[in-house]
Design an enzyme around this catalytic site. Sequence first.
Site, mmCIF file in Angstrom:
data_model
loop_
_atom_site.group_PDB
_atom_site.id
_atom_site.type_symbol
_atom_site.label_atom_id
_atom_site.label_comp_id
_atom_site.label_asym_id
_atom_site.label_seq_id
_atom_site.Cartn_x
_atom_site.Cartn_y
_atom_site.Cartn_z
ATOM 1 N N CYS A 1 0.928 -1.019 0.033
ATOM 2 C CA CYS A 1 0.008 0.068 0.132
ATOM 3 C C CYS A 1 0.892 1.257 -0.071
ATOM 4 O O CYS A 1 1.539 1.487 -0.949
ATOM 5 C CB CYS A 1 -1.060 0.007 1.122
ATOM 6 S SG CYS A 1 -2.626 0.968 0.822
ATOM 7 N N HIS B 1 -3.617 -5.679 0.817
ATOM 8 C CA HIS B 1 -2.843 -5.874 2.380
ATOM 9 C C HIS B 1 -3.063 -7.464 2.637
ATOM 10 O O HIS B 1 -3.765 -8.040 3.219
ATOM 11 C CB HIS B 1 -3.852 -5.067 3.505
ATOM 12 C CG HIS B 1 -3.419 -3.436 3.157
ATOM 13 N ND1 HIS B 1 -2.280 -3.010 3.810
ATOM 14 C CD2 HIS B 1 -4.286 -2.726 2.584
ATOM 15 C CE1 HIS B 1 -2.582 -1.776 3.777
ATOM 16 N NE2 HIS B 1 -3.591 -1.583 3.079
ATOM 17 N N GLU C 1 -1.501 -8.670 4.851
ATOM 18 C CA GLU C 1 -1.450 -8.967 6.360
ATOM 19 C C GLU C 1 -2.738 -9.094 7.085
ATOM 20 O O GLU C 1 -2.596 -9.258 8.264
ATOM 21 C CB GLU C 1 -0.284 -8.040 6.766
ATOM 22 C CG GLU C 1 -0.912 -6.438 6.849
ATOM 23 C CD GLU C 1 -0.783 -5.796 5.460
ATOM 24 O OE1 GLU C 1 -0.578 -6.338 4.673
ATOM 25 O OE2 GLU C 1 -0.871 -4.424 5.874
#
Lengths: 93, 233
Positions: free
Chosen positions: B87, B204, B206
Amino acid sequence: MRGRNGLFKYVVQMKARVTVTLKSGILDPQGKAIEGALRSLGVDGIASVRQGKVFDIELPDVDRAKAEATLREAADKLLANTVIENYRVEVVS
Amino acid sequence: MKAAVLVFPGINRERDMARALRLVSGREPAMVWHAETALPPGTDLVVVPGGFSYGDYLRCGAIAARSPVMDAVRAFAADGGLVLGVCNGFQILCESGLLPGVLMRNARLKFICHDVHLRVERSDTPFTRGYNAGQVIRVPVAHGEGNYAADEDTIRRLEGDGRVLYRYCSATGEIGDMHNINGAAQSIAGIVNEGGNVLGMMPHPENHVEDIMGRTDGRGLFAGLVAHLDKAA
């Protein structure tokens, strides 16, 4: 000379402007949105809008060539992303 | 895995990233402040997390890309070290010259914050070996400026060299304007540098690594990195 915060305090001698614009061919969705908004406001006679940035910068230099070199360095290193943007440097006064 | 997560003022995803790295690798990553001039000794993965470094002032990632720690990251990458930018991290890597191109304002001008599908284009890289080529994964995006752009030559080179690793797609893996959420060239969601050791991606991974998050599709990326680094060690 040093100011109260310990940083150098420059005596401003010169004012300059760096103008950063998108290169032609790079799509500018923000400019397009502004263009559409102008149309819906009834502002006629506008063919297209491209959005850019203006930096008004003060310098201590009296040497015009030196000031322009500093401004170009600033634009190359940070103010413009030369992948997508062009810039123009002008000493105003 | 000895990961280092960079921390810039205005970054807000560094703890999610640290949590994912800890969960998958079993090791605590080092958090590295932007003013540092060196990475912790033995670092084998640098992660540039998401957020809004310096409030997105000037251009997204522009100011963070010029902070002292990035010189260390450039040297680390030049040496073949693995770098992952997510990002705002992707934007920072582009601005720092580690990746080509730029992330422009989303084509439809909206901040996009929802799950997207990504097609994993190949599985023979450290960043994708946890997946199969052609596999579709679902992970979130949260960005206003993720519209990848580069000149024609660069795009041709990226495609020719197989450097597009992740692409926006439908749930079944089709590529098209309808699924290209932000208008990115070639539906690009993630690319690697010429050396194949620096990945930038807008989504993302994560944020989908635990059952409590609803999905675990993002784990494969981190598990692949762990497997790659274990093999290299």
